[in-house]
Write a protein that holds these residues in place. Sequence first.
Motif, short mmCIF file in Angstrom:
data_model
loop_
_atom_site.label_atom_id
_atom_site.label_comp_id
_atom_site.label_asym_id
_atom_site.label_seq_id
_atom_site.Cartn_x
_atom_site.Cartn_y
_atom_site.Cartn_z
N ASP A 78 -79.41 -39.76 55.02
CA ASP A 78 -79.21 -39.23 56.37
C ASP A 78 -78.87 -37.76 56.26
O ASP A 78 -77.74 -37.38 55.95
CB ASP A 78 -78.06 -39.99 57.06
N GLU A 79 -79.88 -36.89 56.51
CA GLU A 79 -79.65 -35.46 56.38
C GLU A 79 -78.81 -34.88 57.52
O GLU A 79 -78.45 -33.71 57.48
CB GLU A 79 -80.99 -34.72 56.28
N GLU A 80 -78.51 -35.70 58.50
CA GLU A 80 -77.68 -35.26 59.62
C GLU A 80 -76.19 -35.39 59.35
O GLU A 80 -75.37 -35.07 60.22
CB GLU A 80 -78.04 -36.07 60.89
N TRP A 81 -75.82 -35.86 58.13
CA TRP A 81 -74.40 -36.07 57.85
C TRP A 81 -73.59 -34.78 58.02
O TRP A 81 -72.41 -34.82 58.39
CB TRP A 81 -74.20 -36.63 56.45
N VAL A 82 -74.22 -33.65 57.80
CA VAL A 82 -73.53 -32.36 57.92
C VAL A 82 -73.00 -32.16 59.34
O VAL A 82 -71.90 -31.60 59.54
CB VAL A 82 -74.50 -31.22 57.55
N TYR A 83 -73.78 -32.62 60.31
CA TYR A 83 -73.41 -32.40 61.72
C TYR A 83 -72.55 -33.53 62.27
O TYR A 83 -71.88 -33.36 63.28
CB TYR A 83 -74.69 -32.25 62.55
N LYS A 84 -72.56 -34.66 61.60
CA LYS A 84 -71.79 -35.82 62.09
C LYS A 84 -70.33 -35.76 61.63
O LYS A 84 -69.45 -36.29 62.31
CB LYS A 84 -72.44 -37.12 61.60
N ILE A 87 -66.19 -31.02 59.79
CA ILE A 87 -65.92 -30.20 58.60
C ILE A 87 -65.34 -28.86 59.03
O ILE A 87 -65.86 -28.20 59.94
CB ILE A 87 -67.21 -29.97 57.79
N GLU A 88 -64.28 -28.44 58.38
CA GLU A 88 -63.71 -27.11 58.63
C GLU A 88 -64.40 -26.11 57.70
O GLU A 88 -64.24 -26.17 56.48
CB GLU A 88 -62.20 -27.13 58.37
N TRP A 89 -65.17 -25.19 58.28
CA TRP A 89 -66.04 -24.31 57.49
C TRP A 89 -65.29 -23.05 57.03
O TRP A 89 -65.69 -21.93 57.31
CB TRP A 89 -67.28 -23.93 58.30
N THR A 90 -64.24 -23.23 56.27
CA THR A 90 -63.41 -22.11 55.84
C THR A 90 -64.17 -21.15 54.91
O THR A 90 -64.23 -19.94 55.15
CB THR A 90 -62.15 -22.63 55.12
N ALA A 157 -70.97 -26.32 50.62
CA ALA A 157 -70.72 -27.51 49.81
C ALA A 157 -69.23 -27.65 49.49
O ALA A 157 -68.68 -28.75 49.50
CB ALA A 157 -71.54 -27.44 48.52
N ALA A 158 -68.58 -26.51 49.20
CA ALA A 158 -67.13 -26.55 48.94
C ALA A 158 -66.37 -27.01 50.17
O ALA A 158 -65.42 -27.81 50.07
CB ALA A 158 -66.66 -25.17 48.49
N ASP A 159 -66.76 -26.53 51.34
CA ASP A 159 -66.11 -26.97 52.58
C ASP A 159 -66.30 -28.48 52.80
O ASP A 159 -65.41 -29.17 53.30
CB ASP A 159 -66.67 -26.20 53.78
N ALA A 160 -67.49 -28.97 52.43
CA ALA A 160 -67.82 -30.37 52.67
C ALA A 160 -67.12 -31.30 51.69
O ALA A 160 -67.00 -32.50 51.97
CB ALA A 160 -69.33 -30.58 52.60
#
Length: 886
Positions: A78-84, A87-90, A157-160
Amino acid sequence: MTFNQKEKEKGLVRALITAFEGLEEVPKKADIEARAMQLAPLLGYDGDLRVAVEEAMIAIDTWMGAGVSLVDNEAYHDEEWVYKRDIEWTYSDAYEGYLKNEKWQPSLVQKLSDVGSKILGQLQDPTSEGSWNRRGLVIGHVQSGKTANYMGVIAKAADAGYKFIIVIAGIHNNLRKQTQERIDEGFIGRSSDPENRVAIGVGRNRDYPYPATLTNINEDFSKNTAAKSGWKINDFGKPIILVIKKNVRTLEALHNWLKELNAQGDGRISDVPMLLIDDEADNASINTNKEDISPTRTNAMIRRILGLFAKSCYVGYTATPFANIFINPDAYDDDARDELFPRDFIYSLDAPNTYFGPEKVFLDEDFSPDVLEDITDCEDYLPFSHKKVDTVVELPPSLYKALDQFIVARTIRNLRGHSSKHCSMMINVSRFVSIQQEVRNFISIRERRIREAVKANYMMPEEVSSRNQYMAALRYVFESEYSGCGFEWDQIKASLIGVFDNLRIFVVNSKSDEVLDFKKYERDGVGLTAIAIGGLSLSRGLTIEGLTVSYMYRNTRMYDTLMQMGRWFGYRPGFEDLCRVHLSEDSINWYSHIANASEELREQIRRMRRDGMSPKQFGLYVQSHPDRLLITAANKMRTGEKVVFNQNFTGTIKECTLLPVDSKVNTENETLIQEFWRSGFGRNTIETRKGWFIPDVDIDRISAFVTQFKVHAASDSLRSSVLDYLHAISERFPLGDVLLISKGDGNSSEFRLGAQQRSAKDAKARGWQLSRYRLASRGDEKLGLSDEQIAQAYEVAENDRNSKGKEPSDFHYRIVRNKPLLMIHILEPKETALEELRGQRVPAFGVSFPNGLFDTEIEVVANRVWVEQMYGSFDDDPDTEDDYDE
């Protein structure tokens, strides 16, 4: 310009970009200049406004497409996991802020972020349970910003939740150091220089959560440095990153450290999601051994490191993906585990519109003649084939001319307000360190003589200064190359002396103690004027700032090696018109060929994406691409081994470009053309603006013509392959089209084609090799298409962001024709020294094949002789370079 002044200039550029951000139309230069005059006093900047305005204009008018990806649709992901996920994008936000501070346009930063999110989506969600590993490849362009892209991916990737990140940064220390410096600024936030651990880049924000690192600008990874740190990877609440060299010893040290200190009882690290970025992934990472023996050492060590982690993602980055796609997707080794084939995704990046790349340098008919210069005199001084014990007696005049160009170009850049910016010249004429040092000695002597001449004459009247040979040479270069630069010779002459203030000469190789450190000069507020002399170190990944003049005389036809040597690609804001690239005619021809092949490869990715095809299907297509031999065969051909290849001609054009000079052969071929035109090709002849078109000709008649046409002996293999492929597709395509290309005095009633003039200055008794290995001119494949087909080609091109607003390419016309096309030409040689070739009419032909034939292949048995007939020699082997440091 001091460091403080440079910071104020950057602040002015940022302010100008912000002021004009979001406008529907690009502002005029006068509007930006007016705003700059208003803002400069407010920001305390009292320097030259020209450069700030110029940089703001370029940034405001820069855009970039989103690229395109191929994914394995059969795999559950599921390539949409990033949006689901929430995540705090520090780290990501900090990196994007850093880019904006570095004068990147906000919309371009946003596009880079969007692309980074898409690539992150192709990785596994690091919070996923169980074991997993994914393999991907990102295809960029040489010197186009791949590092900026993967730094954005690393930050996201580090944020995730990726905790352990490895960046493998090429095979040389200087490239590893350069990459470490960039990651220090864009991700780590502190200088990794042990003697100067200050906050830099993203780290200037006091709240920044600094990641940990086990490498620094001086030290690659080793067990000792890891032991000194006392860290274990699962001790970290923050991510840890390593920037390592692609070196077997380094990889072994990292593997052993991970296994001994961090692995759990089953030998695998189960609780640490790991991301490995393999920069220049086509170099040294590929397993070139046969499938029935162990993998090559570098390839095996990368796979073993990945195998230590229960949760891992591998992403290769390269501008030359040919070798990566040849990896067997099903290969497995009990020790090294899964191969590095990008089975899960391939992402093709778009370059920004301001990119100065192969298409512009080699395929732009308006621009190429100005920037390219053919080296014709080097063989007598530094021949292609030389040994490290050879002595350099003198350098070729063309190299001294290139040095004169560089000095004049730097002078013009200074007059344009670029004195605080770096300006470089690259000289790459030998793989041997000893020869590079001798070249440096000659360049040093010449530079000193020019400097002394300038010092004595730059303020003298012209009638005096013109009597000096070095001053006369500089004036000649100005008048012949740069007279349209906006300045007069008297202005240039008066400013020449400023070039030598910060001019330095460097030898760049693994054994040199000289460091081409642009950052050092930036810290001192100095624009370095650098002449870099080297071999492989200059050919792989190393960014040469402000590269303006390049001189390369190397003999290689390996796609990836040749393209990576192209350090002149990149961004040339404000001095694109001053750039000059000196190459042999053979290299110019091959670069043009490769530029075409690379663009067609990217176009195939876009087409296959639309058809829902997978990386494995694309891999199978590229494995059977006719030019794959340039990548995969060299190491086998040196042993004389015969290799069986499958070849696929889908969407390509095959042309005979090495032509016979025998008048009897050429006369017989012209008679053959007349016979087939009269009776063999059919009566339905349609006149075009450039000859005649005969539609729907029986494919057997086309094959019969190709069979009877007498080609140069070295082109016989190509003709055989064309005939085999026509036969292979004959059931699907029983009919093809024929184009009789004609210019000038052609006469259809006499079945006579008008001849096209072509330069034959390099023709030899053994044959006439056409320039750029092209027979047909761009746009020829449009001839004979209906208005509806032409409109369709424009629509196809318009749907591609890279072609938007441009004429469709021949590839687009090939798609809409959708049948084989035979093109027949008569050439008239000009500028030839061959007496027997003068006045001849030389027939030639090419066949283009429709797209979508991914499942149609022919088998070829190749040996070294076959390869050298088709592609030339492989004498310049990059892996045997004297400065190669394994």
